[in-house]
Enzyme design. Structure first.
Site, mmCIF file in Angstrom:
data_model
loop_
_atom_site.group_PDB
_atom_site.id
_atom_site.type_symbol
_atom_site.label_atom_id
_atom_site.label_comp_id
_atom_site.label_asym_id
_atom_site.label_seq_id
_atom_site.Cartn_x
_atom_site.Cartn_y
_atom_site.Cartn_z
ATOM 1 C CB ALA A 262 -0.964 -0.001 1.183
ATOM 2 N N PRO B 179 3.124 4.459 -0.785
ATOM 3 C CG PRO B 179 3.452 6.502 -1.873
ATOM 4 C CD PRO B 179 3.578 5.022 -2.079
ATOM 5 C CB CYS C 122 5.470 2.344 -12.300
ATOM 6 S SG CYS C 122 6.622 1.936 -10.979
#
Length: 486
Positions: A228, A230, A355
């Site tokens: 989770a 930041p 990402c």
């Protein structure tokens, strides 16, 4: 001097590839974060030239108090480029100052050699793609509406228009509800609404996972954010849930866990519970989690898709063999996270995102997860394209679904192909073409999980039902045989 040691530790962790610049800076104590972050970023901008200056001056070989290159980098940066070391007198500071004249001479020599006149011309040029990415601002609908946010910024002199047309222009995103686009030069860190959690600075692509997961907004909902910190995606999930139900947010790292708790408090995510636990150690059969129906997975990845403003400063030097080994390890970890999520008895929808732009972490991990025993036991499939951002144009890479790449380890990737048509169920973002960071999103859905969620404790997957029925028939037949023999 502790300030310099903190900056040195961040550079050490970057070298060890323990996270992105942004994620590592977020672990710093809030009190010193801005100052340390500025030193780290500025040092990275001039890292190449500072390294040459340090080597030519023989600072590391002649001064034993300077224990590492990264410590030398932050100290020499301030000596040459920031007006001096900002710390009281001591042996470490004196060790650097003894070489100040030599350091300065070497810097001037490099400037002459490169034909530049200013220090700024020696800095890293940056990633030009970042200039084409708007400043994305997500409205936290737990605290106010998007319409209220729009009216507020209009009252501050902003106008609805192309965000690149002027620094006072902004627009509403066409794919992500509650996302606003501002000129990339606009800063919000001093905005009162940022400080109070009413707006969240979050890249557009980073908003996709929560949108695709589509968590239920009901008091009975149970949702998990497996990795989770930041907390941007966690706060987005909480907003989509309307603050209802239960949202478990796991984070194994203590420092990042502290950051997560701060974010959830700031954004008023009252239905979220932050837990300093490794998701892989969570028991899917534990009564707290058995009713989980939706799970978001955004595990550690290479970050190869991040171009936005900071990560172009990281070292680009990595041997091919070292890179392949690192990516294979990441892919193995990512696969384990997906398979563990599939073990939750009532989970019906799992979103896996990265990402990264590397297929080994994206399409190939997702396909390998589909081939796993966990997926077969629970009847997991890819969600159809119409359930995965249907209005988004860029999809998965079909060629990466046919077979592993020639450099992949056979022990990790199966040779069983997945239909290339499945590529349309994946979402990709291109940093050079989509005005976002590079990103990948996939969604797994389970028919068994949906049936379990509807049927409660009486639900049993089809295979288990068949096995149970077969065992019942065998017991009945054996009983009949015993009666005949008697």
């Amino acid at each position: 001097m502790n300030f310099y040691f903190e900056a040195c530790q961040i550079l050490d962790r970057l070298d060890a590839r323990q996270g992105s610049i942004k994620s590592l800076l977020s672990t710093l104590p809030a009190k010193n974060r801005a100052r340390t972050a500025a030193l780290v970023i500025e040092t990275l901008k001039y890292k190449a030239v500072l390294s040459d200056v340090i080597a030519a001056s023989k600072l590391l070989t002649e001064e034993k108090k300077i224990t590492s290159l990264n410590l030398a980098l932050v100290l020499v940066h301030d000596v040459l480029l920031a007006g001096g070391i900002q710390a009281g007198d001591g042996p470490v500071k004196q060790a650097v100052l003894r070489h100040k004249t030599r350091l300065w001479s070497e810097l001037q020599r490099i400037k002459v050699k490169r034909g530049v006149k200013s220090d700024e011309e020696l800095a890293h040029p940056g990633d030009e793609r970042a200039a084409r990415i708007p400043r994305y601002v997500r409205v936290n609908t737990l605290l106010w509406t998007t319409e209220e946010a729009i009216r507020h910024y209009q009252s501050q002199g902003f106008q609805i228009s192309d965000p690149f047309s002027s620094e006072k222009s902004f627009a509403r995103d066409q794919h992500v509800p509650d996302l606003l686009l501002f000129n990339p030069h606009i800063q919000f860190h001093n905005d009162v609404h940022y400080k109070t959690g009413k707006i969240i600075l979050q890249d557009k692509a980073s908003c996709f996972p929560a949108i695709v997961l589509a968590p239920p907004s009901s008091e009975q909902a149970v949702v998990i954010d497996a990795t989770a910190a930041p907390g941007n995606k966690t706060s987005h999930l909480s907003a989509l849930m309307g603050g209802k139900g239960k949202l478990y947010a796991f984070e194994r790292d203590k420092k990042r866990f502290s950051t997560l708790k701060t974010m959830l408090a700031k954004t008023s995510c009252k239905n979220a519970e932050a837990l300093n636990i490794d998701f892989l150690n969570v028991d899917p059969s534990h009564p707290r989690y058995t009713n989980t129906t939706h799970i978001l997975l955004d595990p550690s990845c290479s970050g190869s898709g991040i171009v936005n403003r900071l990560d172009h400063l990281e070292s680009e030097h990595e041997e091919t063999e070292e890179r392949e080994e690192r990516l294979n390890k990441l892919a193995s970890f990512q696969l384990n996270v997906i398979k563990h999520a599939m073990k939750f008895p009532r989970v019906r929808r799992i979103v896996y995102s990265t990402c990264s732009i590397n297929a080994i972490e994206n399409e190939r991990v997702a396909c390998e997860a589909l081939r796993s025993d966990e997926a077969r036991r629970r009847n997991f499939k890819l969600a159809p394209p119409e359930e995965v951002l249907p209005s988004w144009h860029r999809r998965g890479l079909p060629d990466e679904l046919e077979s592993p790449g020639e450099n992949d380890e056979p022990s990790f990737f199966s040779l069983t192909p997945v239909s290339t048509e499945s590529a349309s169920s994946f979402v990709r973002c291109s940093p050079s073409e989509d005005a976002t960071n590079g990103f990948f999103v996939s969604c797994f859905v389970s028919i068994d999980g949906a049936q379990a969620a509807r049927s409660g404790d009486n639900f049993m997957p089809k295979k288990r039902k068949r096995d149970a029925e077969s065992s019942r028939k065998k017991r009945k037949k054996a009983k009949s045989t015993m009666q005949i023999l008697n």
